[in-house]
Design a protein around this motif. Structure first.
Motif, PDB file in Angstrom:
ATOM      1  N   VAL A  96      -7.985  -2.245   4.393  1.00 54.13           N
ATOM      2  CA  VAL A  96      -7.329  -0.960   4.663  1.00 54.13           C
ATOM      3  C   VAL A  96      -8.344  -0.108   5.416  1.00 54.13           C
ATOM      4  O   VAL A  96      -9.427   0.194   4.905  1.00 54.13           O
ATOM      5  CB  VAL A  96      -6.901  -0.245   3.362  1.00 54.13           C
ATOM      6  CG1 VAL A  96      -6.219   1.079   3.699  1.00 54.13           C
ATOM      7  CG2 VAL A  96      -5.995  -1.127   2.520  1.00 54.13           C
ATOM      8  N   ALA A 121      -3.273  -1.224   7.359  1.00 58.35           N
ATOM      9  CA  ALA A 121      -3.582  -2.298   6.416  1.00 58.35           C
ATOM     10  C   ALA A 121      -3.248  -3.640   7.049  1.00 58.35           C
ATOM     11  O   ALA A 121      -2.235  -3.772   7.737  1.00 58.35           O
ATOM     12  CB  ALA A 121      -2.789  -2.110   5.128  1.00 58.35           C
ATOM     13  N   LEU A 123      -3.890   6.397  -2.733  1.00 57.89           N
ATOM     14  CA  LEU A 123      -3.175   5.187  -2.304  1.00 57.89           C
ATOM     15  C   LEU A 123      -3.255   4.171  -3.426  1.00 57.89           C
ATOM     16  O   LEU A 123      -4.309   4.001  -4.052  1.00 57.89           O
ATOM     17  CB  LEU A 123      -3.813   4.579  -1.051  1.00 57.89           C
ATOM     18  CG  LEU A 123      -3.663   5.316   0.255  1.00 57.89           C
ATOM     19  CD1 LEU A 123      -4.397   4.563   1.370  1.00 57.89           C
ATOM     20  CD2 LEU A 123      -2.195   5.498   0.623  1.00 57.89           C
ATOM     21  N   VAL A 137       0.883  -1.162   0.000  1.00 60.63           N
ATOM     22  CA  VAL A 137       0.000   0.000   0.000  1.00 60.63           C
ATOM     23  C   VAL A 137       0.921   1.212   0.000  1.00 60.63           C
ATOM     24  O   VAL A 137       1.704   1.408   0.926  1.00 60.63           O
ATOM     25  CB  VAL A 137      -0.925   0.013   1.227  1.00 60.63           C
ATOM     26  CG1 VAL A 137      -1.820   1.244   1.195  1.00 60.63           C
ATOM     27  CG2 VAL A 137      -1.760  -1.262   1.291  1.00 60.63           C
ATOM     28  N   TYR A 159      -3.746   5.471   7.516  1.00 58.96           N
ATOM     29  CA  TYR A 159      -4.371   4.173   7.333  1.00 58.96           C
ATOM     30  C   TYR A 159      -3.609   3.064   8.053  1.00 58.96           C
ATOM     31  O   TYR A 159      -2.454   3.208   8.427  1.00 58.96           O
ATOM     32  CB  TYR A 159      -4.454   3.844   5.840  1.00 58.96           C
ATOM     33  CG  TYR A 159      -3.112   3.740   5.163  1.00 58.96           C
ATOM     34  CD1 TYR A 159      -2.462   2.522   5.070  1.00 58.96           C
ATOM     35  CD2 TYR A 159      -2.484   4.859   4.629  1.00 58.96           C
ATOM     36  CE1 TYR A 159      -1.219   2.420   4.458  1.00 58.96           C
ATOM     37  CE2 TYR A 159      -1.249   4.773   4.020  1.00 58.96           C
ATOM     38  CZ  TYR A 159      -0.626   3.547   3.940  1.00 58.96           C
ATOM     39  OH  TYR A 159       0.605   3.454   3.346  1.00 58.96           O
ATOM     40  N   ILE A 172      -2.863   0.165  -4.054  1.00 58.87           N
ATOM     41  CA  ILE A 172      -2.868  -1.128  -3.367  1.00 58.87           C
ATOM     42  C   ILE A 172      -2.539  -2.176  -4.418  1.00 58.87           C
ATOM     43  O   ILE A 172      -3.311  -2.369  -5.359  1.00 58.87           O
ATOM     44  CB  ILE A 172      -4.240  -1.398  -2.723  1.00 58.87           C
ATOM     45  CG1 ILE A 172      -4.626  -0.234  -1.800  1.00 58.87           C
ATOM     46  CG2 ILE A 172      -4.227  -2.721  -1.971  1.00 58.87           C
ATOM     47  CD1 ILE A 172      -6.089  -0.217  -1.403  1.00 58.87           C
TER      48      ILE A 172
END
Length: 175
Positions: free
Chosen positions: A168, A157, A99, A76, A155, A101
């Motif tokens: 997330v 994850a 972001l 991420v 965040y 991912i």
């Protein structure tokens, strides 16, 4: 006469002894190779990304990506903009912060090339922090998503199992 009867027995014993000696002379990698277990076979098959979903909660927004198989390596990464893998074209999601991912190895299609991904390809979202999500790539063993935000996303994850999924959580609190 006795020697004639012992001759086949001596030949069999010699053959067995020779086979035993040859097995000790084999390379260690050949001697220790084990049959693959069910877990090993399952880990060797490429995991499939089948869905992406999201939700708003009292203190955070959540993105969940569902997989079949196992959860592969995931990164991420904050990025300055979102682009589609392969083409490099910009992803049309409004936001100032993004972001990326990325799953590897993974696929969103089966061996016949048909999509197994049931989630949105490009979706505007009106949550507290999360403003959009897009499937930005299913290309050469990588499956990539992009998420858009109006403010810097703080965040966390992590992976969950049974069923397999990657999560997330984006905090509503600014740091």
């Amino acid at each position: 006469m006795i020697h004639a009867r012992l001759r086949p027995i001596v030949a069999l014993a010699s053959g067995a002894l020779l086979a035993a000696c040859l097995s000790f002379a084999a390379p260690a990698s050949a001697a220790t190779a084990a049959a693959p277990t069910t877990a090993t076979v399952a880990q060797s098959q490429t995991p499939l990304v089948v869905n992406a979903r999201w939700g708003g909660h009292a203190t955070f927004d959540r993105i969940v990506i569902d997989l079949q198989g196992y959860v592969p390596e995931v990164t991420v990464t904050p990025v300055p903009q979102l682009v589609y893998d392969g083409s490099g074209k910009p992803v049309p999601l409004a936001g100032k912060y993004f972001l990326e991912i990325r799953f590897n190895p993974a696929a969103a299609h089966n061996d016949a090339g048909q999509s197994v991904y049931q989630g949105p390809k490009l979706q505007k979202i009106y949550l507290s922090k999360l403003k959009g999500i897009a499937l930005t790539g299913d290309y050469e063993g990588y499956v990539t998503f992009g998420a858009a935000f109006d403010t810097v996303p703080y965040y966390r994850a992590y992976t969950l199992h049974s069923p397999e999924r990657f999560v997330v959580d984006i905090s509503h609190v600014t740091q």
